[in-house]
Design a protein around this motif. Sequence first.
Motif, PDB file in Angstrom:
ATOM      1  N   ILE A 312      46.552  44.511  25.541  1.00 21.50           N
ATOM      2  CA  ILE A 312      45.718  45.302  26.469  1.00 21.50           C
ATOM      3  C   ILE A 312      44.797  44.360  27.242  1.00 21.50           C
ATOM      4  O   ILE A 312      44.669  44.442  28.465  1.00 21.50           O
ATOM      5  CB  ILE A 312      44.892  46.370  25.716  1.00 21.50           C
ATOM      6  CG1 ILE A 312      45.822  47.397  25.058  1.00 21.50           C
ATOM      7  CG2 ILE A 312      43.938  47.076  26.673  1.00 21.50           C
ATOM      8  CD1 ILE A 312      45.116  48.447  24.206  1.00 21.50           C
ATOM      9  N   ARG A 313      44.209  43.411  26.515  1.00 26.13           N
ATOM     10  CA  ARG A 313      43.300  42.456  27.161  1.00 26.13           C
ATOM     11  C   ARG A 313      44.043  41.671  28.246  1.00 26.13           C
ATOM     12  O   ARG A 313      43.547  41.487  29.351  1.00 26.13           O
ATOM     13  CB  ARG A 313      42.773  41.485  26.106  1.00 26.13           C
ATOM     14  CG  ARG A 313      41.288  41.564  25.972  1.00 26.13           C
ATOM     15  CD  ARG A 313      40.799  40.684  24.857  1.00 26.13           C
ATOM     16  NE  ARG A 313      40.098  41.497  23.903  1.00 26.13           N
ATOM     17  CZ  ARG A 313      40.435  41.650  22.637  1.00 26.13           C
ATOM     18  NH1 ARG A 313      41.475  41.027  22.141  1.00 26.13           N
ATOM     19  NH2 ARG A 313      39.737  42.424  21.853  1.00 26.13           N
ATOM     20  N   ARG A 315      46.629  42.593  29.885  1.00 20.57           N
ATOM     21  CA  ARG A 315      46.952  43.475  31.015  1.00 20.57           C
ATOM     22  C   ARG A 315      45.721  43.716  31.896  1.00 20.57           C
ATOM     23  O   ARG A 315      45.824  43.814  33.116  1.00 20.57           O
ATOM     24  CB  ARG A 315      47.482  44.817  30.477  1.00 20.57           C
ATOM     25  CG  ARG A 315      47.831  45.831  31.540  1.00 20.57           C
ATOM     26  CD  ARG A 315      49.021  45.359  32.365  1.00 20.57           C
ATOM     27  NE  ARG A 315      49.270  46.225  33.491  1.00 20.57           N
ATOM     28  CZ  ARG A 315      48.650  46.112  34.665  1.00 20.57           C
ATOM     29  NH1 ARG A 315      47.759  45.164  34.858  1.00 20.57           N
ATOM     30  NH2 ARG A 315      48.933  46.946  35.643  1.00 20.57           N
ATOM     31  N   LEU A 316      44.549  43.820  31.278  1.00 16.33           N
ATOM     32  CA  LEU A 316      43.330  44.088  32.051  1.00 16.33           C
ATOM     33  C   LEU A 316      42.986  42.908  32.963  1.00 16.33           C
ATOM     34  O   LEU A 316      42.365  43.076  33.998  1.00 16.33           O
ATOM     35  CB  LEU A 316      42.147  44.367  31.115  1.00 16.33           C
ATOM     36  CG  LEU A 316      42.224  45.654  30.298  1.00 16.33           C
ATOM     37  CD1 LEU A 316      41.060  45.744  29.327  1.00 16.33           C
ATOM     38  CD2 LEU A 316      42.257  46.886  31.191  1.00 16.33           C
ATOM     39  N   ARG A 318      45.156  41.146  34.539  1.00 15.72           N
ATOM     40  CA  ARG A 318      46.066  41.101  35.690  1.00 15.72           C
ATOM     41  C   ARG A 318      45.676  42.145  36.714  1.00 15.72           C
ATOM     42  O   ARG A 318      45.275  43.249  36.370  1.00 15.72           O
ATOM     43  CB  ARG A 318      47.505  41.364  35.237  1.00 15.72           C
ATOM     44  CG  ARG A 318      48.173  40.137  34.691  1.00 15.72           C
ATOM     45  CD  ARG A 318      49.627  40.422  34.488  1.00 15.72           C
ATOM     46  NE  ARG A 318      49.860  41.200  33.266  1.00 15.72           N
ATOM     47  CZ  ARG A 318      50.686  42.226  33.180  1.00 15.72           C
ATOM     48  NH1 ARG A 318      51.344  42.633  34.232  1.00 15.72           N
ATOM     49  NH2 ARG A 318      50.861  42.855  32.033  1.00 15.72           N
TER      50      ARG A 318
ATOM     51  N   ILE C  23      41.996  52.383  37.817  1.00 20.08           N
ATOM     52  CA  ILE C  23      42.736  51.444  36.951  1.00 20.08           C
ATOM     53  C   ILE C  23      44.175  51.865  36.679  1.00 20.08           C
ATOM     54  O   ILE C  23      45.004  51.046  36.296  1.00 20.08           O
ATOM     55  CB  ILE C  23      41.971  51.214  35.624  1.00 20.08           C
ATOM     56  CG1 ILE C  23      42.468  49.924  34.962  1.00 20.08           C
ATOM     57  CG2 ILE C  23      42.086  52.400  34.678  1.00 20.08           C
ATOM     58  CD1 ILE C  23      41.440  49.181  34.211  1.00 20.08           C
ATOM     59  N   ILE C  55      48.604  52.726  32.058  1.00 19.79           N
ATOM     60  CA  ILE C  55      48.707  51.281  32.271  1.00 19.79           C
ATOM     61  C   ILE C  55      49.892  50.820  31.419  1.00 19.79           C
ATOM     62  O   ILE C  55      50.015  51.247  30.264  1.00 19.79           O
ATOM     63  CB  ILE C  55      47.439  50.546  31.762  1.00 19.79           C
ATOM     64  CG1 ILE C  55      46.172  51.120  32.404  1.00 19.79           C
ATOM     65  CG2 ILE C  55      47.526  49.066  32.014  1.00 19.79           C
ATOM     66  CD1 ILE C  55      44.891  50.620  31.731  1.00 19.79           C
ATOM     67  N   THR C  56      50.733  49.962  31.971  1.00 21.30           N
ATOM     68  CA  THR C  56      51.861  49.441  31.196  1.00 21.30           C
ATOM     69  C   THR C  56      51.554  48.024  30.742  1.00 21.30           C
ATOM     70  O   THR C  56      51.178  47.174  31.556  1.00 21.30           O
ATOM     71  CB  THR C  56      53.148  49.424  32.049  1.00 21.30           C
ATOM     72  OG1 THR C  56      53.271  50.695  32.680  1.00 21.30           O
ATOM     73  CG2 THR C  56      54.385  49.164  31.202  1.00 21.30           C
ATOM     74  N   LEU C  57      51.705  47.775  29.469  1.00 23.04           N
ATOM     75  CA  LEU C  57      51.455  46.433  28.931  1.00 23.04           C
ATOM     76  C   LEU C  57      52.682  45.549  29.160  1.00 23.04           C
ATOM     77  O   LEU C  57      53.738  46.038  29.564  1.00 23.04           O
ATOM     78  CB  LEU C  57      51.110  46.522  27.445  1.00 23.04           C
ATOM     79  CG  LEU C  57      49.935  47.446  27.105  1.00 23.04           C
ATOM     80  CD1 LEU C  57      49.648  47.416  25.612  1.00 23.04           C
ATOM     81  CD2 LEU C  57      48.694  47.055  27.881  1.00 23.04           C
ATOM     82  N   VAL C  63      49.547  52.398  27.823  1.00 16.47           N
ATOM     83  CA  VAL C  63      48.208  52.850  27.437  1.00 16.47           C
ATOM     84  C   VAL C  63      47.905  54.059  28.324  1.00 16.47           C
ATOM     85  O   VAL C  63      47.944  53.965  29.548  1.00 16.47           O
ATOM     86  CB  VAL C  63      47.143  51.755  27.675  1.00 16.47           C
ATOM     87  CG1 VAL C  63      45.750  52.302  27.391  1.00 16.47           C
ATOM     88  CG2 VAL C  63      47.421  50.548  26.803  1.00 16.47           C
ATOM     89  N   ARG C 158      37.840  48.482  39.860  1.00 19.24           N
ATOM     90  CA  ARG C 158      38.787  48.298  38.761  1.00 19.24           C
ATOM     91  C   ARG C 158      38.229  47.352  37.688  1.00 19.24           C
ATOM     92  O   ARG C 158      38.369  47.597  36.487  1.00 19.24           O
ATOM     93  CB  ARG C 158      40.107  47.734  39.312  1.00 19.24           C
ATOM     94  CG  ARG C 158      41.154  47.544  38.244  1.00 19.24           C
ATOM     95  CD  ARG C 158      42.351  46.772  38.727  1.00 19.24           C
ATOM     96  NE  ARG C 158      43.287  46.595  37.610  1.00 19.24           N
ATOM     97  CZ  ARG C 158      43.187  45.650  36.694  1.00 19.24           C
ATOM     98  NH1 ARG C 158      42.202  44.783  36.751  1.00 19.24           N
ATOM     99  NH2 ARG C 158      44.067  45.575  35.703  1.00 19.24           N
ATOM    100  N   ALA C 162      37.882  47.959  33.726  1.00 20.73           N
ATOM    101  CA  ALA C 162      38.531  47.022  32.790  1.00 20.73           C
ATOM    102  C   ALA C 162      37.511  46.474  31.791  1.00 20.73           C
ATOM    103  O   ALA C 162      37.804  46.322  30.602  1.00 20.73           O
ATOM    104  CB  ALA C 162      39.185  45.875  33.568  1.00 20.73           C
ATOM    105  N   ASP C 166      37.831  46.731  27.838  1.00 28.48           N
ATOM    106  CA  ASP C 166      37.820  45.491  27.056  1.00 28.48           C
ATOM    107  C   ASP C 166      36.757  45.581  25.942  1.00 28.48           C
ATOM    108  O   ASP C 166      37.003  45.220  24.787  1.00 28.48           O
ATOM    109  CB  ASP C 166      37.527  44.306  27.997  1.00 28.48           C
ATOM    110  CG  ASP C 166      37.801  42.957  27.337  1.00 28.48           C
ATOM    111  OD1 ASP C 166      38.146  42.936  26.133  1.00 28.48           O
ATOM    112  OD2 ASP C 166      37.660  41.919  28.012  1.00 28.48           O
ATOM    113  N   ILE C 169      38.008  47.983  23.177  1.00 22.39           N
ATOM    114  CA  ILE C 169      39.021  47.450  22.257  1.00 22.39           C
ATOM    115  C   ILE C 169      38.440  46.308  21.408  1.00 22.39           C
ATOM    116  O   ILE C 169      38.842  46.124  20.267  1.00 22.39           O
ATOM    117  CB  ILE C 169      40.336  47.026  22.966  1.00 22.39           C
ATOM    118  CG1 ILE C 169      40.075  45.970  24.019  1.00 22.39           C
ATOM    119  CG2 ILE C 169      41.060  48.226  23.546  1.00 22.39           C
ATOM    120  CD1 ILE C 169      41.354  45.367  24.576  1.00 22.39           C
TER     121      ILE C 169
END
Lengths: 321, 129, 176
Positions: A312-313, A315-316, A318, C23, C55-57, C63, C158, C162, C166, C169
Amino acid sequence: MKTLSSKGLTEKDLLVLKSLVDLMMSRTSDTWEYAESDNCDAIIIDTDNLKNSAAIIDEIEAQHAVAIEYSAGASAGKTRFRIKKPLRAADLIAVFNSVEAGLAPKNDAKPSAANNETPAQAGISSSRDSGTLDLLNGPESRFLRVTANNCECIIDLANDRYKVTGDAALDELLRSSEKSITLSATSGFQESFEPSWQDAPSLKWKLGIFLSEGELIKTLHSKSRFKLLRWPPSDIPRTMPTAMALSALLSRKSGATIEEALSETNVSSEEAIGFVNGAYLSGVLSVRAFNLDNHGQQPIKTEHTKGLFDKIRDRLKRKPK
Amino acid sequence: MTQYKFSEKSEAFCQEIFAQMLSSSDAIYGILISTVDGHDVAKNFRKDMPASKLSAMMSSILALGETIAAEAQQQQCRYVIVENSDGYILTLKLKDRLVLSVIATTRVNLGMLHSVSRNAAEKLAAHIR
Amino acid sequence: MSEVKLIITGPPGAGKTTAIAAISETPPVRTDTRTTDDLSSVKEETTVAMDFGEITLGDGQKVFLYGTPGQKRFEFMWKILVEGGLGLIILLDCSRPEPLDDLNMYLENFSDFIEKTGVVVGITRTGGANPPEMGAFYECLESTGRTFPMFEVDIREREDVALLIDALISTLEFSH
């Protein structure tokens, strides 16, 4: 047991203070008690209500007690510890814990209950030479001048603001390997300085992060358990991405040691120490004088979730396609 | 808080239509008009039911119905029907800002419930401002 | 592959829909309807069921971001939406009359979920007259017994959304 007294507080503030001191017992490393006495470990002075507050502070410090300034506006710059009005539990806890750290003995041996209560002047017992941050932490230092690459920056520590000449940004100056730093108790050199002051709520965080050079401030102990009371402003994780992991780790109910921070994250020792120093200078660090055996809450971390959080980190970071 | 409210005349007209609906089938035991953003405006319940909570839920479910239709590339969601072991709840949009919900037992035929609700909605839409 | 679900809540107008739009890789799914009450002076439409973005990883895992309706009358949707969620983002609007009361209300209503997971608070529109200090928001958070992250953000950006994710998580990974 530590004792606290006050001077110049309104009746209402005094009532609030006494109730908070009673309520906070479990939130500070040591037990604090309010006492109507001049012979206390710490004294809170309402500098808005006392005309001669400067003289009172001098007198308190001469007796080796800790003076805590309590005011609504900008700091009068006389004391190391300050609480902004109105009285709030979090502010009080942060100051008490910082005061305790300053009063705690500095030997590596696990202190007994008796020697834990022996007051010692902050920093005196360390064998290390004083670094810039140790000097900043002293009551005599109010202004910091940083020069590098033909740029000059003056930092007003008490009011979290700075002014800078030249094109360099504050972060750039503090990071520069060519910088020279001067400390001063007076604002004498600010008069000839043209640019206006810029407020920077994260200033002390940045001083910790950029000026620590891998050394903890002397009043902190490397084996201590640190608990973060507030996360840093958003420009800190933007400047230092590892601040997120460190903030989260030190936010555990039981706090964390630097050793734990290093073993559980990918953070370097310099970053962890800089972060702890920054939190301490900003007054948002609660310090337990030595590492408790009870580590408290541990993260629920499996290989699966760890991998997920990293993804996830990643991806954030990018930009969207 | 300022909320959407019927004039006395509109309220009286609503109650008249509600009475007609209730008399058309004894299976119908609740009629509710609410706003699209979930406030109750008018009702006739034969059972004790929480009108304000139902109003919020009806607005959510109708909005979800419209959103699901759009995602499935279909046009203009007309009804959302919740069919249960012992009854039906039928919800439909009434002009731009309102939602009509009809609650009935299974003793009524779903087609009949449709028809009663649609007719009532047309009459209400024509009179309510 | 398991799916990850994050929930965004906060009072009407705080920017939940905007945050998801900022986002999400896909156009967000919205359930906006016209406002018919006092809120209409602030915004023409309000979310009544949920917003949804994704959101795609790197490895294709998704996500999902779910925005709740803000008003207390849609409390039932809050309970539905948090089911299976990994963590909560609360957005607060300092231009509203009592942002501290707003925070307390969401902390109380999502307390079970927060206890099991984690929360990050994003403070928006702090430019008006006399917004509460960050310290006052932190005092509200103290009721949870944990130190959760809180940042001033511009939710249209965005990068700021993010930052909140961040921080959330990181909390889940290191301080839960």
